[in-house]
Design an enzyme around this catalytic site. Structure first.
Site, PDB file in Angstrom:
ATOM      1  N   TYR A  87       0.683  -0.955  -0.139  1.00  0.00           N
ATOM      2  CA  TYR A  87      -0.152   0.086   0.011  1.00  0.00           C
ATOM      3  C   TYR A  87       0.933   1.199   0.172  1.00  0.00           C
ATOM      4  CZ  TYR A  87      -3.691  -3.042   1.322  1.00  0.00           C
ATOM      5  OH  TYR A  87      -4.786  -4.260   1.277  1.00  0.00           O
ATOM      6  N   ASN A 108     -12.663  -2.020  -6.217  1.00  0.00           N
ATOM      7  CA  ASN A 108     -12.379  -2.641  -7.509  1.00  0.00           C
ATOM      8  C   ASN A 108     -13.539  -3.417  -8.160  1.00  0.00           C
ATOM      9  OD1 ASN A 108     -11.183  -3.825  -9.671  1.00  0.00           O
ATOM     10  ND2 ASN A 108      -9.545  -4.796  -8.534  1.00  0.00           N
ATOM     11  N   CYS A 116      -6.101  -6.500  -7.659  1.00  0.00           N
ATOM     12  CA  CYS A 116      -6.020  -6.057  -6.549  1.00  0.00           C
ATOM     13  C   CYS A 116      -5.350  -6.823  -5.450  1.00  0.00           C
ATOM     14  CB  CYS A 116      -7.136  -5.538  -5.975  1.00  0.00           C
ATOM     15  SG  CYS A 116      -8.543  -6.529  -5.989  1.00  0.00           S
ATOM     16  N   HIS A 117      -5.452  -8.307  -5.685  1.00  0.00           N
ATOM     17  CA  HIS A 117      -4.733  -9.199  -4.795  1.00  0.00           C
ATOM     18  C   HIS A 117      -3.329  -9.093  -4.601  1.00  0.00           C
ATOM     19  CE1 HIS A 117      -4.585 -11.167  -8.791  1.00  0.00           C
ATOM     20  NE2 HIS A 117      -3.559 -12.070  -8.357  1.00  0.00           N
ATOM     21  N   GLU A 144       0.199 -17.918  -8.440  1.00  0.00           N
ATOM     22  CA  GLU A 144       1.056 -16.950  -9.232  1.00  0.00           C
ATOM     23  C   GLU A 144       2.470 -17.288  -9.134  1.00  0.00           C
ATOM     24  OE1 GLU A 144       0.114 -12.977  -9.294  1.00  0.00           O
ATOM     25  OE2 GLU A 144      -1.893 -13.183 -10.236  1.00  0.00           O
TER      26      GLU A 144
END
Length: 148
Positions: A87, A108, A116-117, A144
């Site tokens: 952030y 979002n 956003c994750h 990922e």
């Protein structure tokens, strides 16, 4: 507005299109089911993403939000697959505060496509409003990393 729903590793997802743009991705099964070429392509890209074969969505999106939210969401799209951003780092890019970044993240309307994750706190993962919350965020980040 057209919408299709499908099963994914993070639960049922519904994708909505309006005027040739993806406008939302929601958890749950939508009541309206109408396939369009764009929604069929979006579902195909989601399947490839969850199979580790797609690192970046190539879909026209039109998120609706404030100018600040749009700025944050654009910055989110620049976070590479398999990586995270705090952030605090996003504040340096778009301004505001960690709280305002979190607010924009939570609002979002097109999660996963606008990733956003991938935003984390300085002392942990932070929150996540999609799917099963933090469990879904952990799943996506771990997936990922596995396919990076």
């Amino acid at each position: 507005m057209s919408q299709i729903s499908f099963h994914s590793p993070v639960g049922e997802l519904s994708i909505a299109e309006d005027d040739g743009f993806i406008v939302s991705v929601d958890w749950g099964w939508g009541s309206l089911q109408e396939e369009t070429p764009l929604l069929i392509e979006a579902k195909k890209q989601f399947n490839a993403y969850f199979d580790g074969q797609l690192k970046q969505f190539e879909l026209p999106v039109r998120p609706f939000g404030t100018n600040y939210q749009l700025k944050v969401w654009q910055a989110l799209k620049d976070i590479p697959y398999g990586e995270t951003c705090s952030y605090q780092e996003l504040v340096k890019i778009v301004g505001g505060s960690p709280r305002s970044i979190g607010g924009a993240n939570g609002a979002n309307p097109i999660p996963l496509i606008i990733p956003c994750h991938r935003v984390i706190g300085k002392n942990g993962l932070g929150g996540y409003s999609g799917g099963e919350g933090i469990e879904t965020k952990e799943y996506l980040l771990n997936m990922e990393q596995l396919f990076k």
